[in-house]
Enzyme design. Structure first.
Site, mmCIF file in Angstrom:
data_model
loop_
_atom_site.group_PDB
_atom_site.id
_atom_site.type_symbol
_atom_site.label_atom_id
_atom_site.label_comp_id
_atom_site.label_asym_id
_atom_site.label_seq_id
_atom_site.Cartn_x
_atom_site.Cartn_y
_atom_site.Cartn_z
ATOM 1 N N LYS A 138 0.800 -1.232 0.000
ATOM 2 C CA LYS A 138 0.000 0.000 0.000
ATOM 3 C C LYS A 138 0.833 1.283 0.000
ATOM 4 C CE LYS A 138 -4.222 -1.788 0.146
ATOM 5 N NZ LYS A 138 -5.160 -1.639 -0.979
ATOM 6 N N GLU B 83 -9.755 5.800 2.950
ATOM 7 C CA GLU B 83 -10.560 4.706 3.476
ATOM 8 C C GLU B 83 -9.596 3.554 3.743
ATOM 9 O OE1 GLU B 83 -9.803 4.952 0.351
ATOM 10 O OE2 GLU B 83 -9.361 2.856 -0.093
ATOM 11 N N SER C 182 1.690 -9.818 -0.806
ATOM 12 C CA SER C 182 1.324 -8.403 -0.751
ATOM 13 C C SER C 182 1.422 -7.769 0.631
ATOM 14 C CB SER C 182 -0.090 -8.207 -1.310
ATOM 15 O OG SER C 182 -0.982 -9.107 -0.683
#
Lengths: 465, 480
Positions: free
Chosen positions: A160, A182, A449
């Site tokens: 991210k 969010e 991830s």
């Protein structure tokens, strides 16, 4: 703010594209080799139908490659677009213009590269998972080679941050002082809080109340970093509700605020921007694969919630038709239960959070509440580019249940000493079905991830550790 | 320098009934004391079990003076760093340690091992870790000092797999254990980072793993406990904290010498443990040298690291020890303050003694009993310190200071809010010292702080701590 539809009439304009029907010769290795297959051409107008299964999964390589993804109005084929209130159009236009400027600005790119290296810790390794490879070795000694792209090693613990860094630099350029975001699992929230602290900006993160409970560690981290975490209690109190609330905030505060959307969903230019900021995953993978085995990966596997880590890995290879792209969604309690988040398998085309894409909706066009044990995949929509890749047959989408993901979580922890996030565990779970069918020494790269520290309490509950 | 000791006391402690003891003592720079005990297994267990085992009376030394070091002493040849170090262990362990030392020397020169280790460090651990210029931290100190102040760089060991520097050593030693044909690993852990690193390395290399952890530490670092279990390790609880866990781990190892391997996490313990761990951690300093050259064409001026037992500090310092123009600063845990009895500032307040097989500074009372240490940074709660760090203190090569719990918590919040990095509470001690250090340094000075671990494991505790929120200067959602 969700508009879901399955009627042709509600589209503002039809899109015209040409499809080709391609007959794929079945091969024992299950590889997709369009150049070697028979095909016939037909051209038709595209209609949005209510039957996802009636879309033929075919593509012609050259047509595919010449398509702009997205085009100038933010479309990937018929998917994407900007379904937003008028108030947000100037902000989106400004954002898109700024993005195109920085994309060619050498100074910006150099600054970004430096931060990715020294702050985020890139490049992330491409790790040969020896014990996992051995686990999938067949009795005759053959089997694929499994590599993990270690986005879990990034600062904050997932992919991210790649996008959060890029967008906060953009926000600063635009003179914004207030950032909203969010978050589902909390990783994007932590990444946003991190970059806001780093660059001295106010930070508000919207998080579903249910997610705040199951990802409590990330809530602690966001607070330590100085972010305000606003719990959202509407709906299922998960990612979709947090996203709706964030969009509501942005509409109200659009002049002062930049919305760091965390995935390749949302209105144009977000799907494109977020993909570009994550594309470094695939670029590094190409270089590392060449160094390690002198070639390209054969198969790429990634989990798909909104779809950002998957697009980050896939994008570099989308035009390489000899590289198979596999996305793995959350099947929750099973595809036949009402408790899953397998949008591309069970969803229909509609509009959610500003973009046309597949989504989980009922016959009245109402959103079906999704479920996944992993907060980050618990989303009823999916990025429009994934919908496009599915429709064109360029990528395959499968799913893994909660139980399969938990098993994979445990398996990889015990075999490799790497605790993957529950989201990532869905991609790892799919290896059980994939590997038996792959030829000897096929190179499989799985996007690892994120790390699973945030999931330990869920794991204890279910795995009885 | 003679090292005085009461040999009659030593004999009675080792062999309460009877037994042959020989004590060698030399007067001079390298004073060596080695107690050799004829092996009696029960005696061995009693000796290791007692916390006052192998204690020597505090020698009557003059005020510490600069001792001239030889190159061998500095390198720790024969397990000695000046008068510190050694192998204060029962005879049963001597041959085991000698084998380990031999294997260690072999792997140092084994190109294949080194290549495999380099690959593991790169692809598994995620090295090399960045040397990150902390711009907002630097500006913070300059702003408070009329625009003057050093440049602060963080060596990002928090980015390693597992979240701390501990994995550098754990992966290397697990590889050695495999070479030696051992099937199981035994280790002790304080904050849990070494436990997690060891469990991870064992999973990867298919080794059975048993970790000993003190019950008090388990409460404070419960997330690390769960991580170890998820990684497949068996975690055994021991009443107390790290020092009790270490003793128990040792005991377990002694009972299974043929099949198990004791994986030490830090630079204490009998030779060759301190040297081995230092060697595997020294990658930190080696990378720092190269990165400093790339970034500013020179060396660091000051290195700062927290000191519990000392592994991350030595890992950063070792590369630069010979270069006297590089200042070495270790920061210990001052707990509630040095005047309270709740701290872990071994080098500031300790005396020389023998503990866990090595001679070093340790926190002991008049009767040679260990003083229970305290710190908000659980990984710094150790009553002794690595012998090489003791040597660096005696020779004046390194400086040691301490910071309190409150100062460390404040520094943690500072880094969170200024740089978006959550440091571990241990690393926060090093960062806290910058408050005192930076005002004294001229502009242009290059300071490298070892960010030895990330603070995810501490997040909940910090938020609930009575000292949180900290001073008003780092409020949430601050515009810079």
């Amino acid at each position: 703010m969700a508009i879901s539809t399955n009627h042709v009439a509600s589209l503002s304009k039809p899109c015209i594209s040409s499809f080709t029907t391609l007959k794929v010769l079945s091969k024992p290795n299950n590889y997709f080799h369009p150049g070697q297959s028979e095909f016939k051409r037909s051209s038709i107008s595209c209609n949005v139908t209510s039957e996802a299964s009636t879309l033929t999964i075919n593509a012609k390589e050259n047509d595919f490659k010449t398509l702009q993804r997205p085009n100038s109005v933010g479309r990937f084929g018929k998917f994407g677009g900007k379904y937003v209130p008028e108030t947000l159009i100037p902000a989106l236009t400004e954002l898109e213009a700024a993005f195109h400027v920085i994309a060619v600005d050498q100074d910006f790119q150099k600054e970004l590269e430096g931060i990715l290296k020294d702050y985020v810790g890139r490049e992330s390794p491409l790790y040969f998972a020896e014990r996992l490879t051995e686990h999938y070795r067949r009795p005759n000694g053959e089997g694929p080679h499994i590599y993990l792209k270690r986005e879990d090693l990034n600062h904050t613990g997932s992919h991210k941050i790649n996008n959060a860094i890029g967008q906060v630099l953009l926000a600063k350029r635009l003179g914004k002082k207030r950032i909203i975001a969010e978050t589902g699992a909390g990783q994007h929230g932590v990444a946003t809080a991190t970059v806001c602290a780093r660059f001295g900006l106010e930070c508000i993160v919207y998080m579903g109340a249910q997610d705040m409970e199951r990802q409590a560690l990330n809530v602690f981290r966001m607070k330590l970093l100085g972010a305000e975490v606003r719990g959202v209690h509407a709906g299922t109190a998960t990612l979709k509700d947090a996203t709706s609330e964030a969009i509501r905030d942005w509409v109200t505060n659009v002049d002062s605020t930049h919305y760091i959307l965390g995935s390749v969903a949302g209105p144009h230019p977000y799907p494109m921007m977020v993909r570009e900021f994550h594309a470094i995953i695939g670029k590094e993978t190409r270089r590392q694969a060449l160094e390690k085995w002198g070639g390209k990966p054969d198969v790429l596997v990634a989990c798909v919630g909104g779809g950002s880590n998957a697009m980050g890995l896939f994008h570099e290879f989308v035009d390489d038709f000899d590289v198979r792209l596999i996305g793995v969604e959350a099947a929750g309690h099973g595809l036949d239960s009402n408790k899953h988040a397998a949008t591309l398998t069970k969803g229909e085309v509609g509009v959610l959070h500003g973009a046309m894409s597949f989504l989980l909706q009922d016959d009245d066009g109402q959103i079906i509440e999704p479920h996944s044990i992993s907060a980050g995949l618990d989303y009823p929509g999916v990025g429009p580019e994934h919908s496009f890749l599915k429709e064109r047959g360029r990528a395959e989408y499968h799913s893994a249940t909660d139980d399969e993901a938990l098993e994979a979580f445990k398996r990889v922890s015990r075999l490799e000493g790497i605790i993957p996030a529950l989201e990532t565990s869905h991609a790892l779970a799919y290896l059980e079905k994939l590997c038996p069918s792959l030829p000897d020494k096929a190179k499989v790269v799985v996007s690892c991830s994120g790390r699973g520290d945030k999931d330990v309490h869920t794991a204890i509950k279910y795995l009885q550790v | 320098m003679a090292c005085n000791m009461r040999t009659d006391l030593l004999i009675s402690q080792i062999c309460p009934t009877s037994g042959h003891v020989s004590v060698k003592r030399r007067i001079g720079n390298a004073s060596v004391v080695r107690a050799v005990v004829v092996d009696h297994n029960s005696l061995v267990k009693n000796i290791i079990g007692s916390t006052s085992s192998l204690m020597m009376r505090r020698p009557t030394l003059p005020n510490p003076q600069l001792v001239e070091e030889t190159d061998n002493e500095r390198k720790g040849c024969n397990g000695k760093f000046g008068r510190f170090g050694g192998k204060f262990v029962p005879e049963t362990l001597i041959s085991c340690l000698s084998n380990l030392e031999a294997e260690f020397n072999l792997v140092l020169h084994d190109a294949q091992f080194q290549a495999e280790l380099a690959t593991a460090l790169r692809d598994y651990v995620g090295r090399e870790t960045p040397l990150y210029f902390a711009e907002r931290l630097t500006n913070h100190y300059k702003k408070n000092n009329n625009g003057e102040g050093p440049e602060i760089y963080l060596k990002r060991e928090d980015l390693n797999h597992g979240g701390a520097h501990k994995i550098n050593n754990a992966i290397a030693q697990a590889m050695i254990a495999k070479r030696l044909g051992r099937k199981s690993i035994v280790a002790a852990t304080g904050a849990g980072q070494h436990g997690v690193a060891t469990a991870a390395a064992c999973a990867k290399l298919s080794l059975q793993c048993t970790i000993f952890m003190g019950t008090k530490d388990m409460e404070k670092q419960s997330s690390n406990l769960v991580l170890m279990k998820l990684l497949g390790a068996e975690v055994k609880s021991v009443d107390g904290n790290f020092k009790e866990a270490t003793s128990e781990a040792f005991r377990e190892w002694v009972g299974n010498l043929e099949s198990s391997y004791y994986l030490t996490g830090t630079v204490v313990g009998p030779h060759p443990c301190p040297s081995m761990v230092r060697e595997f951690q020294s990658v930190i300093g080696k990378e720092t040298r190269r990165q400093a050259m790339d970034k500013w064409g020179g060396k660091p001026d000051v290195l700062v690291a927290c000191v519990g037992s000392g592994s991350n500090a030595l890992g950063l310092f070792h590369e630069f020890i010979k270069e006297k123009d590089v200042r070495l600063i270790g920061v210990e845990a001052g707990g509630f303050g040095l005047e309270s009895d709740k701290h872990s500032a071994t080098l500031a307040k300790g005396d020389v003694g023998v503990y866990h097989g090595t001679m070093s500074y340790l926190l002991q009372d008049e009767e040679g009993q260990i003083i229970r240490p305290h710190s908000v940074g659980v990984g710094l709660e150790y009553p002794a310190v690595g012998p090489e760090l003791s040597f660096l203190k005696d020779t004046g090569r390194a400086e040691y200071y301490s910071v309190t719990d409150k100062e460390a918590l404040n520094a943690c919040q500072m880094l969170c809010r200024l740089e978006g990095i959550i440091p571990s509470l241990e690393a926060s001690h090093a960062l806290a010292f910058l408050n005192k250090l930076c005002p004294t340094l001229p502009t242009g000075t290059k300071v490298v702080v070892n960010c030895s671990g990330r603070g995810d494991k501490d997040a909940e505790m910090i938020l609930n701590h009575k000292y949180y929120p900290m001073e008003k200067q780092f409020p949430a959602s601050q515009n810079s």
